[in-house]
Design an enzyme around this catalytic site. Structure first.
Site, PDB file in Angstrom:
ATOM      1  N   SER A  26     -27.328 -54.701 -16.643  1.00  0.00           N
ATOM      2  CA  SER A  26     -27.495 -56.072 -16.147  1.00  0.00           C
ATOM      3  C   SER A  26     -28.366 -56.917 -17.068  1.00  0.00           C
ATOM      4  CB  SER A  26     -28.094 -56.040 -14.740  1.00  0.00           C
ATOM      5  OG  SER A  26     -29.304 -55.285 -14.723  1.00  0.00           O
ATOM      6  N   GLU A  28     -28.541 -56.987 -20.172  1.00  0.00           N
ATOM      7  CA  GLU A  28     -27.903 -57.337 -21.442  1.00  0.00           C
ATOM      8  C   GLU A  28     -26.828 -58.412 -21.291  1.00  0.00           C
ATOM      9  OE1 GLU A  28     -30.314 -54.442 -21.597  1.00  0.00           O
ATOM     10  OE2 GLU A  28     -28.465 -53.935 -20.522  1.00  0.00           O
ATOM     11  N   HIS A 278     -35.606 -26.261 -43.397  1.00  0.00           N
ATOM     12  CA  HIS A 278     -35.221 -25.970 -42.022  1.00  0.00           C
ATOM     13  C   HIS A 278     -35.790 -24.614 -41.627  1.00  0.00           C
ATOM     14  CE1 HIS A 278     -31.745 -25.517 -38.866  1.00  0.00           C
ATOM     15  NE2 HIS A 278     -32.933 -25.620 -38.323  1.00  0.00           N
ATOM     16  N   GLY A 397     -29.512 -32.959 -37.766  1.00  0.00           N
ATOM     17  CA  GLY A 397     -29.060 -31.766 -37.068  1.00  0.00           C
ATOM     18  C   GLY A 397     -28.910 -31.964 -35.572  1.00  0.00           C
TER      19      GLY A 397
END
Length: 522
Positions: A26, A28, A278, A397
């Site tokens: 709403s 937006e 990682h 990832g």
């Protein structure tokens, strides 16, 4: 007098931000009212999918993409996908609705209580206008910050601001440009070091492809006969992976990177952090006797590097300057490496068989959006990618990138074939992208590799010595039935000949091919 909304729309139109990826609430609706005919609104059914589509679109076009999210809850839903956009350095401009100004302090329903803090530290800049008259300037700042930082930005706007009338705004005529050229002395020094090195090596990152420097990087490597590695966990492919100078993708562990680069005395890194690790593999950051020079236009990457020297500069002028300063060297082998025979599966197709079928049937300029972590080694063994913009991968990832990004890439590259290669575990995180693909008739092929497991987790379980953990099996998924529910034609294939036959047909809109595959490890 014009309204804030009219000025904002005109500014966005002048900047070319006329494709809006969104899932509105709403708060937006006042921004979206009276959109000019030149605007296209692309609806996604979940905010994570919306950001994933915009990420793919921005990477494919090389331009900022506009995202419209709902207040705090909708913005929160988008944050997982935002991590990928941050590390792919996608210039996304995220806008979100806010409650009317008088209700924010009351914490009324749908108020974003601390809007500027919500998306930090992911957003490179976030703001909320101080008053209606400040909305155009704040919107311009969000756009320029995204362009300059090459990082998502976030702007929260109280919805009663859009209808406010203000004077014509000078922001409409603003322009901001970026320039980071190295000086002659810096280029001379780098050229001298390369010329003096006994065994230099080039490491390229995804930024090379993102910045349109793929061909220039190839020309430079060939000119100086430099072996080329790709930096760990690449979100883009910056160099042809069958080129005779290509050595592979560096692993994502400290000790592993060092061992691969052993024997080189000078490591030149262009367009990548040094390095994005990682799995924890202890060891020295660099092999004995090696010096490292990193060239990046991201001051943050330069500042946080644990070793070597960093030059904060655009990679393009550096490549051009080195090409002009270094004499050509004998290249040696010039033939592209052949692909090996694909491994075969016993109970289902091996992923290498699937990738070989893609390589053999898809046009050379196909753009692949890949989100199947456990098949990494199989992918690089079988694929032959020689064009810019051929490969897109979730940069952080974060699962849920593949299916939405494939839709965004296909929208951003009309006329170019796009294939999403998605694992069955990953597909569920962005599955509603199928509806958007069907609704907008996006010509994209989704190849779902179904092995009934979270393959990468099983690999990590072995790596960490935790083989008895729950939650790694996902049997019983039928993506053809799911796709049909979203309006996407789908089929299941079980042998290579059938797969090749399906892949040889060119889609007029979206399609999904489900392939049962044997589990593999990265």
């Amino acid at each position: 007098m014009p309204t804030v909304r009219k000025i904002a729309h005109e500014f966005l139109e002048r900047r070319g931000l006329t494709t809006i990826f969104g899932n509105p609430g709403s708060n937006e609706l006042p921004f979206l009212a009276d959109l000019p005919a030149s605007f296209t609104y692309v609806l996604g059914l979940h905010e994570g999918v919306v950001v994933g589509m915009a990420d793919g679109y921005a990477q494919a076009t090389g331009r900022p993409a506009l995202v419209n999210l709902h207040a705090a809850a909708g913005s929160g839903n988008a944050m997982g996908a935002l991590t990928n956009a941050v590390y792919s350095r996608s210039p996304l401009v995220l806008t979100a609705g806010q409650q009317v100004r008088s209700a924010i302090g009351l914490e009324a329903m749908l108020a974003n209580v601390d809007a500027t803090s919500l998306m930090r530290p992911l957003a490179g800049w976030s703001g909320e206008p101080s008053c209606p008259g400040d909305v155009p300037r704040s919107l311009a700042q969000a756009v320029f910050e995204a362009e300059l930082r090459r990082r998502p930005t976030y702007l929260s706007v109280p919805y009663d601001d859009w209808s406010a009338e203000i004077d014509d705004n000078p922001v409409l005529d603003r322009a901001v440009r970026r320039g980071l050229s190295p000086d002659a002395a810096q280029l001379d020094d780098l050229a001298r070091r390369l010329a003096a090195a006994r065994n230099p090596v080039l490491v390229l990152g995804g930024d090379i492809d993102a910045l349109g420097l793929f061909d220039r990087a190839v020309a430079f490597a060939e000119h100086f006969a430099l072996p080329v590695w790709v930096a760990p966990s690449p979100h883009r492919l910056p160099f042809p992976n069958r080129h005779p100078l290509f050595r592979g993708v560096l692993p994502a562990g400290i000790g592993s990177v060092s061992s691969r680069l052993d024997g080189h005395d000078l490591i030149l890194v262009l367009g990548a952090p040094v390095f994005r690790y990682h799995q924890h593999v202890p060891g020295p950051f660099l092999p004995d006797g090696a010096a490292l020079v990193q060239v990046t236009d991201d001051p943050g990457e330069a500042a946080r590097a644990p070793m070597g020297e960093s030059l904060v500069a655009a990679a393009g002028p550096v490549l051009d300057g080195l090409l002009a300063r270094l004499p050509a060297r004998e290249a040696g082998e010039t033939a592209f490496a052949p692909t090996p025979e694909p491994a075969t599966g016993e109970r289902a197709l091996h992923p290498e068989q699937v990738f070989a079928a893609l390589r053999e049937t898809q046009p050379a300029d196909t753009a692949y959006v890949v989100e199947s972590t456990s098949t990494n080694s199989a992918w690089w063994r079988q694929m032959d990618l020689r064009r810019p913009g051929s490969y897109f991968w979730p940069a952080a990832g974060g699962l849920g990138f593949g299916m939405p990004a494939a839709v965004g890439v296909a929208m951003g590259l009309p006329g170019r074939p796009v294939v999403g290669v998605i694992g069955d575990g990953s597909a569920n995180y962005g599955i509603t992208a199928l509806w958007t693909a069907a609704h907008y008739r996006v010509p994209v092929t989704f190849v779902i590799l179904r092995n009934g497991t979270y393959g990468a987790l099983r690999w990590f379980a072995d790596l960490l010595g935790t083989t008895d953990v729950p939650g790694t099996e996902i049997p019983g998924l039928d993506f053809t039935a799911i796709a049909a529910g979203y309006g996407v034609p789908a089929t299941t294939v079980s042998d290579v000949d059938d797969l090749r036959a399906q892949l040889k047909t060119a889609p007029a809109g979206p399609r999904l091919i489900q392939v049962d595959t044997e589990p593999t490890t990265p």
